[in-house]
Design an enzyme around this catalytic site. Structure first.
Site, short mmCIF file in Angstrom:
data_model
loop_
_atom_site.label_atom_id
_atom_site.label_comp_id
_atom_site.label_asym_id
_atom_site.label_seq_id
_atom_site.Cartn_x
_atom_site.Cartn_y
_atom_site.Cartn_z
N ILE A 168 27.33 9.30 33.47
CA ILE A 168 26.17 9.71 34.27
C ILE A 168 25.23 10.57 33.43
CG2 ILE A 168 27.26 9.56 36.54
CD1 ILE A 168 28.32 12.29 36.27
N HIS A 228 28.08 4.50 37.96
CA HIS A 228 28.30 5.68 38.81
C HIS A 228 27.03 6.53 38.96
CE1 HIS A 228 32.85 5.28 37.79
NE2 HIS A 228 32.46 4.45 38.74
N GLN A 235 30.06 3.92 32.85
CA GLN A 235 30.49 4.78 33.97
C GLN A 235 29.92 6.18 33.79
OE1 GLN A 235 34.99 3.93 34.78
NE2 GLN A 235 34.58 3.28 32.71
#
Ligand code: OAD
Length: 556
Positions: A336, A355, A334
């Site tokens: 970034i 994400h 998840q």
């Protein structure tokens, strides 16, 4: 099971914990302002419906708001009597109707925006196309009936004839009670749990894991063939990037009044800081999102952060198992920050950035890419520094215009709340979860759907190991007391990863990272100390622990 038995079961299980929860319910209601459930439904509403224009659902609105303080009384009435949760849910929905008005401005603004649809058409990562075998069915799969919303229909306790519902409900309340969660909380927050039938399961790992040794042994054994990892912000904390939801995380430390936003927007962000990363807000006013992320964007450009020991553990899961062919099916991150990319052994195609990623920039309106360095230059000169650390930053922010469509909607290529996840996620998960033997969850609150759905989508015979500072995931069925397959390695990702790698005999593989200075300082220190300790220990031949021995025998 009769309704009264069910209620009794809940009462018995929860006797110890419910009292303290009732006392702290008011506190909990405050915390819910940035609650897991709020994020989770925001994601599900859009990604599952596949309809960007869908307004936030009733539940989503409900979950943005605190429980009423009189909830205690209703918990009591639910546990004692004839009432069903449906009544409670209905009551809550009635409460919600007037709250709809408060939040309607958010929805209206999104409707006015013409940019939201563009995310629906987001293209797949070409590098990952080879993994897409049956993309047509995957979205449907996500909408499947494995996921059970706790709504009034399902919780009609008066329907004694429906044994399946009773069995499901029994499980839900047992899990809730074991985790000290009042029923009211579940009902009011639309918690979703998987249905699990009563079929006995044969675990490939045999006995329930009770220690890291058990986990290490299973990783090395032939019975463990396919491993999935699901990671979050806690993985990168050792590199110097704060997580989102800890007390020193991005949301708790965000000073919304410093953002360039209207009073109404600031109020909404103060109430729920993740709203600063909301797609609809971005289309209306892109500055809060850019201001919140300024330091992060520029740090990524400067390659300021290094992959941690936890990242390296995942890399070695691939390069050191199965005779070098690897057991890692996929890493769903998840995060970034792109730190996984520093671990080339993981392999780009094996990593899915659920994400998105911070090292690219694109227009949220027309999807046109912007050169990342050019974007960073504009961020540096046009976006103010809300942390007050960069004296060269401008005093006021001005939005970044797209070179293609002209709208002020250029942002890093990250998935904002209420926008769609990359197709590769929906296409890969249904395939990847099949026949998984081990799921390793690291450094995530599991607060955000649909990424967190992986937890219950894997086969129920699979071992699930959570490596985290805090126990999370009860709402997804993770139960470290009652489930034989769930193991909690509570603590810092770096320490646990180091312990595991030591048990697996992989520490020497990390030594080159010390020489090339590729680890964050604190991680390098930890590793160096551990290697020194090991050097001082008697050699394995003189003092071999039985677990180490079995590991060496199993290592291929
Ligand atoms: P969270 O901040 O929600 O959760 C991080 C979890 O890691 C918490 O449970 C912490 O207790 C734990 N943790 C923190 N530091 C740790 C450490 N050193 N060792 C072990 N555990 C540690 O972050 P995520 O779960 O990643 O989305 O959040 C999910 C998504 O919500 C993010 O991808 C982001 C956010 O809003 C977007 O921005 C799109």
């Amino acid at each position: 099971m009769e309704r009264n038995d069910i209620i009794k079961e809940h009462d018995n299980l929860s006797e110890r914990k419910v009292e303290e929860h009732e006392n702290s319910l008011e506190d909990a209601s405050t915390n819910l302002r940035c609650s897991p459930a709020a994020d989770s439904v925001v994601y599900e509403t859009n990604s599952m419906d596949d309809d960007e224009s869908t307004p936030v659902s009733k539940k989503a609105k409900l979950e943005r708001d605190p429980l009423p303080t009189e909830a205690n009384e209703r918990v009591a009435s639910i546990s004692t009597s004839t009432g069903s949760l449906s009544a409670s849910v209905q009551e809550q929905e009635d409460d919600d109707d007037h709250e709809k008005e408060d939040l309607s401005s958010t929805d209206d603004s999104s409707d006015q925006s013409d940019g939201t649809e563009s995310h629906d058409d987001e293209e797949q990562d070409p590098n990952e196309e080879s993994d897409q075998k049956d993309s047509s069915s995957s979205e449907e799969d996500f909408d499947g009936d494995e996921q059970v919303p706790l709504d009034s229909e399902q919780l009609d306790l008066d329907n004694d004839e429906d044994e399946e519902d009773a069995s499901l409900f029994r499980r839900i309340i047992a899990a809730a009670a074991a985790n000290g969660i009042p029923l009211e909380y579940l009902a009011a927050h639309g918690i979703q749990l998987p249905i699990e039938d009563d079929e006995p399961v044969e675990y490939p790992f045999g006995e329930a894991p009770t220690s890291l040794d058990d986990v290490a042994n299973f990783i090395q054994s032939d019975r463990c063939k396919r491993i999935l990892c699901l990671t979050g912000a806690g993985m990168s904390v050792a590199s110097g990037i704060p997580d989102f939801r800890s007390s020193n995380g991005l949301y708790a430390t965000l000073n919304a009044t410093k953002l360039t936003a209207t009073e109404e927007q600031i109020e909404a962000i103060e109430e729920n800081p993740s709203f600063s990363l909301d797609q609809h807000l971005f289309m209306e006013n892109p500055l809060p999102c850019l201001e919140v992320n300024r330091e992060f964007i520029l740090g990524v450009q400067e390659r300021k952060w290094k992959a941690t020991l936890a990242h390296r553990f995942i890399e070695l899961l691939q390069t050191k198992t199965n005779g070098g062919k690897g057991k890692l099916v996929r890493l769903y991150t998840q995060n970034i920050d792109g730190l996984e990319d520093q671990c080339i052994g993981i392999g780009h195609e094996r990593r899915i950035a659920v994400h998105g990623s911070m090292d690219e920039a694109e227009c949220a309106n027309c999807n046109a890419k912007m050169d990342f360095d050019h974007f960073c230059g504009l961020v540096r000169s046009q976006i103010k520094d809300i942390t007050g650390q960069d004296p060269s930053a401008p005093k006021e922010s001005s939005a970044i215009a797209c070179e293609s469509c002209g709208r002020n909607t250029v942002k890093p290529s990250i998935v904002l709340f209420r926008s769609k996840l990359p197709d590769v996620f929906f296409n890969s998960v249904p395939i990847d979860v099949k026949d998984i033997d081990l799921l390793i969850i690291m450094g995530t609150s599991l607060a955000v759907a649909p990424a967190n759905s992986i937890v219950w989508r894997i086969p129920k015979s699979a071992m699930r190991v959570l490596i985290n500072r805090e126990r999370v995931g009860w709402h997804l069925g993770l139960d470290f007391q009652s489930n034989d397959r769930d193991f909690l390695a509570s603590g810092n990702c770096e320490n646990v990863a180091l312990d595991l790698m030591e048990k697996l005999g992989w520490l020497e593989d990390l030594r080159p990272l010390l020489d090339s200075n590729e680890l964050p300082e604190s991680s390098a220190l930890l590793l160096r100390q551990r290697l020194e300790e090991l050097e001082q220990k008697p050699s394995p031949k003189q003092d071999q622990n039985p677990n180490d021995k079995s590991l060496q025998q199993q290592e291929t």
